[in-house]
Design a protein around this motif. Structure first.
Motif, PDB file in Angstrom:
ATOM      1  N   ALA A 141       0.641  -0.632   0.309  1.00  0.00           N
ATOM      2  CA  ALA A 141      -0.206   0.282  -0.066  1.00  0.00           C
ATOM      3  C   ALA A 141       1.066   0.888   0.123  1.00  0.00           C
ATOM      4  O   ALA A 141       2.396   1.153   0.240  1.00  0.00           O
ATOM      5  N   LEU A 142       0.553   2.520  -0.419  1.00  0.00           N
ATOM      6  CA  LEU A 142       1.043   3.470  -0.722  1.00  0.00           C
ATOM      7  C   LEU A 142       0.982   4.324   1.390  1.00  0.00           C
ATOM      8  O   LEU A 142       0.049   3.859   1.530  1.00  0.00           O
ATOM      9  N   LEU A 143       2.390   4.937   0.897  1.00  0.00           N
ATOM     10  CA  LEU A 143       2.331   5.469   2.566  1.00  0.00           C
ATOM     11  C   LEU A 143       1.514   6.928   2.742  1.00  0.00           C
ATOM     12  O   LEU A 143       1.568   7.181   1.227  1.00  0.00           O
ATOM     13  N   GLY A 144       0.874   7.506   4.087  1.00  0.00           N
ATOM     14  CA  GLY A 144       0.691   8.750   3.906  1.00  0.00           C
ATOM     15  C   GLY A 144       1.463   9.803   3.070  1.00  0.00           C
ATOM     16  O   GLY A 144       3.203  10.157   3.855  1.00  0.00           O
ATOM     17  N   GLU A 145       1.502  11.038   2.826  1.00  0.00           N
ATOM     18  CA  GLU A 145       2.415  12.261   2.777  1.00  0.00           C
ATOM     19  C   GLU A 145       2.343  13.225   4.042  1.00  0.00           C
ATOM     20  O   GLU A 145       0.773  12.853   4.245  1.00  0.00           O
ATOM     21  N   ASP A 146       3.397  13.284   3.751  1.00  0.00           N
ATOM     22  CA  ASP A 146       3.941  14.284   5.930  1.00  0.00           C
ATOM     23  C   ASP A 146       3.077  15.871   5.316  1.00  0.00           C
ATOM     24  O   ASP A 146       3.333  16.106   3.796  1.00  0.00           O
ATOM     25  N   GLY A 147       2.414  16.186   5.986  1.00  0.00           N
ATOM     26  CA  GLY A 147       1.617  17.221   5.941  1.00  0.00           C
ATOM     27  C   GLY A 147       2.640  18.570   5.568  1.00  0.00           C
ATOM     28  O   GLY A 147       4.513  18.746   5.940  1.00  0.00           O
ATOM     29  N   VAL A 148       2.732  19.555   5.005  1.00  0.00           N
ATOM     30  CA  VAL A 148       3.389  20.732   4.589  1.00  0.00           C
ATOM     31  C   VAL A 148       3.959  21.833   6.271  1.00  0.00           C
ATOM     32  O   VAL A 148       2.974  22.328   7.001  1.00  0.00           O
ATOM     33  N   GLN A 149       5.015  21.863   6.103  1.00  0.00           N
ATOM     34  CA  GLN A 149       5.710  22.358   7.705  1.00  0.00           C
ATOM     35  C   GLN A 149       6.611  23.725   6.895  1.00  0.00           C
ATOM     36  O   GLN A 149       7.176  23.697   5.939  1.00  0.00           O
ATOM     37  N   ARG A 150       5.573  25.166   7.540  1.00  0.00           N
ATOM     38  CA  ARG A 150       6.250  26.115   6.577  1.00  0.00           C
ATOM     39  C   ARG A 150       6.752  27.006   8.332  1.00  0.00           C
ATOM     40  O   ARG A 150       5.815  27.303   8.994  1.00  0.00           O
ATOM     41  N   ASP A 151       7.210  28.572   7.803  1.00  0.00           N
ATOM     42  CA  ASP A 151       7.124  29.559   9.344  1.00  0.00           C
ATOM     43  C   ASP A 151       6.773  30.610   8.210  1.00  0.00           C
ATOM     44  O   ASP A 151       6.470  31.018   7.375  1.00  0.00           O
ATOM     45  N   LEU A 152       5.524  31.238   8.704  1.00  0.00           N
ATOM     46  CA  LEU A 152       4.679  32.430   8.837  1.00  0.00           C
ATOM     47  C   LEU A 152       4.630  34.019   9.600  1.00  0.00           C
ATOM     48  O   LEU A 152       5.391  33.631  10.868  1.00  0.00           O
ATOM     49  N   VAL A 153       5.081  34.993   8.559  1.00  0.00           N
ATOM     50  CA  VAL A 153       5.023  36.490   9.327  1.00  0.00           C
ATOM     51  C   VAL A 153       3.402  36.984   9.493  1.00  0.00           C
ATOM     52  O   VAL A 153       2.580  36.659   7.894  1.00  0.00           O
ATOM     53  N   LEU A 154       2.862  37.135  10.389  1.00  0.00           N
ATOM     54  CA  LEU A 154       1.845  37.513  10.438  1.00  0.00           C
ATOM     55  C   LEU A 154       1.858  39.224  11.217  1.00  0.00           C
ATOM     56  O   LEU A 154       2.528  39.587  11.785  1.00  0.00           O
ATOM     57  N   GLU A 155       0.830  39.841   9.716  1.00  0.00           N
ATOM     58  CA  GLU A 155       1.123  41.392  10.729  1.00  0.00           C
ATOM     59  C   GLU A 155      -0.073  42.432  10.306  1.00  0.00           C
ATOM     60  O   GLU A 155      -0.634  41.472   9.212  1.00  0.00           O
ATOM     61  N   LEU A 156      -0.302  42.643  11.395  1.00  0.00           N
ATOM     62  CA  LEU A 156      -1.547  43.261  11.528  1.00  0.00           C
ATOM     63  C   LEU A 156      -1.619  45.359  11.533  1.00  0.00           C
ATOM     64  O   LEU A 156      -0.921  46.096  11.721  1.00  0.00           O
ATOM     65  N   LYS A 157      -2.352  44.889  10.062  1.00  0.00           N
ATOM     66  CA  LYS A 157      -2.901  46.234   9.700  1.00  0.00           C
ATOM     67  C   LYS A 157      -3.834  46.661  10.423  1.00  0.00           C
ATOM     68  O   LYS A 157      -4.975  46.362   9.846  1.00  0.00           O
ATOM     69  N   SER A 158      -4.011  47.596  11.358  1.00  0.00           N
ATOM     70  CA  SER A 158      -5.456  47.997  12.101  1.00  0.00           C
ATOM     71  C   SER A 158      -6.197  48.689  11.272  1.00  0.00           C
ATOM     72  O   SER A 158      -6.038  49.258  10.459  1.00  0.00           O
TER      73      SER A 158
END
Length: 486
Positions: A141-158
């Motif tokens: 059977a096929l193996l499951g794929e790994d989920g995406v891992q990433r670093d995101l920058v969140l900036e808040l503009k009021s």
């Protein structure tokens, strides 16, 4: 006391997909039950969603890691594994999502707007889904794929209706405190305010928000002072209000020169997002001038002198005192009218719809390039080959043979020959390197062998069970030697 956090780094990890199941149906009087392994479940995704009740990124400041649930493994009797649970993160309106290189990925405007920050991994197929005419009972059977891992920058503009701009100690924080119920820090030294202050003001039937932007001085658009960090908070303001200190003791400063200096900084600052540019440049936004500290006699005289200069520019001018609260009522009515006019001309944005961008059918699925680290080696790069590598259990010969068939049908074998690959050379796909053997027949009809084996890959020198049994019978004199062995 709550803290205002407007920029965070978020580490997101989607859930891994579950492995498929290799199972054969076993039941009395049914010797050929066939494969019945179910598929693995999909990994959970990490999703950002705009929530009107969230106003800061404070939660992500203390909890910067977010991980969704993993998918479950498939089981026999065609039972599919459960999908991993999605992780929904609530963010305030006005949040901008950027990757590690500073590229804008999403502009979160409108309640309910969603952004898939990290999609979950696909579940692996079970052997029931892999069965075909040539491979009736797959032993893998096929193996499951790994989920995406990433670093995101969140900036808040009021997302404020009115942005208060002015030199340090002009009285912006004091004005916010008397117009609303906000209680910002107020002191008699420059740069007292180190973070934007938001206040809610009610005027008749209109409710508006006011933002105090700290640290604007000449050179702010180039990073001087604190202005560059907080100019983004006025990019989406409908009205810009100049708060002028008419009682300053600084020689060489006067209300007109202060406003001109800040106007130059606003004109030099360019919003990063096209959505903000669509509101008009900061230099083109509606203006209102607030001459503060009129409770000082000299300041009141100076305010009266400079009022005609600002009125010539077509800007409304109001003389107030944040200490005695003189002039606040007409100022509030004027701000409410300007904001109401803006809202009528610019309806509230609707939640953004997801955009599907299909890949053109004539785009190549992979490419073959020379390996810079291995002489005579090659690297195969492409979404499909790299995904197939991750799905393959290399301890199962039949799964490896199935991978070879898929790569041959995709054209990888032909591309390697065209690129000049020699037998035995190193070929790398994803994280796996192997010696390329072009004589291995791939892409042809599968020859029937035992489950989990592939005759095309059987290159070991081990003596099989049938050969050992034959040799044992010869030693006991029960059988003679084969003509070829004599």
């Amino acid at each position: 006391m709550s803290r205002f956090i407007d920029r965070v780094v978020l580490h997101v990890s989607a859930g891994n997909g579950g492995n498929g199941c290799a199972s054969v149906h076993r039941e009395k009087f049914k010797p050929l039950g066939g494969p019945d392994g179910g598929n693995g479940g999909r990994g959970g995704a990490v999703v950002l969603e705009v929530d009107p009740n969230v106003h800061t990124l404070l939660d992500f400041h203390f909890h910067p890691h977010a991980k969704a649930g993993n998918g479950k493994q498939g089981a026999g009797s065609n039972r599919e594994g459960a999908n991993g649970e999605d992780l929904i993160l609530r963010v305030p309106e006005g949040t901008v999502v950027l990757d590690g290189d500073g590229q804008v990925l999403a502009d979160m405007m409108g309640a309910g707007t969603r952004f898939d920050a990290a999609p979950g991994g696909r579940g692996g197929l079970g052997n029931a889904a892999l069965s075909s005419k040539a491979r009736k009972a797959p032993g893998f059977a096929l193996l499951g794929e790994d989920g995406v891992q990433r670093d995101l920058v969140l900036e808040l503009k009021s997302v404020a209706d009115v942005g208060l701009v002015g030199f340090p100690s002009a009285g912006k924080s004091s004005l916010v405190s008397v117009l609303s119920a906000a209680k910002p820090k107020i002191a008699d030294y420059p740069f007292t305010t180190l973070r934007p202050n938001l206040g809610v003001v009610s005027s008749g039937d209109t409710t508006l928000t006011v933002a105090d932007v700290p640290g604007l001085i000449p050179g702010a658009s180039q990073g001087r002072g604190l202005g560059l960090d907080f100019l983004r908070h006025i990019e989406r303001c409908a009205v810009l209000a100049h708060v002028v200190d008419c009682a300053t003791m600084d020689p060489g400063r006067d209300p007109v020169s202060d406003v001109d200096a800040l106007e130059a900084e606003l004109a030099a600052y360019t919003p990063a997002l096209s959505a903000d540019v669509s509101l008009g440049d900061l230099a083109d936004r509606p203006r209102i001038v607030i001459l503060n500290k009129a409770d000082v006699p000299e300041a009141a005289e100076l305010a009266e002198m400079v009022t005609p200069d600002f009125e010539k520019r077509g800007w409304p001018v109001f003389t107030i005192s944040a200490v005695t609260r003189d002039g606040l009522r007409p100022l509030t009515f004027a701000l409410a009218k300007m904001v109401a006019d803006y809202r009528e001309a610019n309806p509230k944005p609707e939640p953004a719809r997801p955009v599907l961008r299909p890949v053109a059918s004539n785009q190549p699925d992979f490419r073959v390039i020379p390996d810079p680290d291995t002489r005579g080696g090659f690297i195969v790069r492409g979404e499909r080959p790299e995904r197939w590598i991750k799905q393959t259990a290399f301890d199962n010969d039949e799964a490896v043979g199935y991978l070879g068939d898929r790569l041959a049908r995709l054209g990888v074998e032909a591309a390697l020959v065209k690129a000049g690959a020699q037998p035995g050379c190193s070929v790398t796909i994803g994280d796996v390197s192997f010696d390329w053997e072009p004589q291995t027949p791939a892409g042809i009809d599968m020859m029937r062998t035992g489950r989990g084996t592939d005759m095309r890959l059987d290159q070991d020198e081990r003596i099989g069970a049938a050969e050992r049994k034959h040799a044992h019978r010869i030693r006991r004199g029960l059988e003679g030697l084969d003509p070829e062995e004599q």
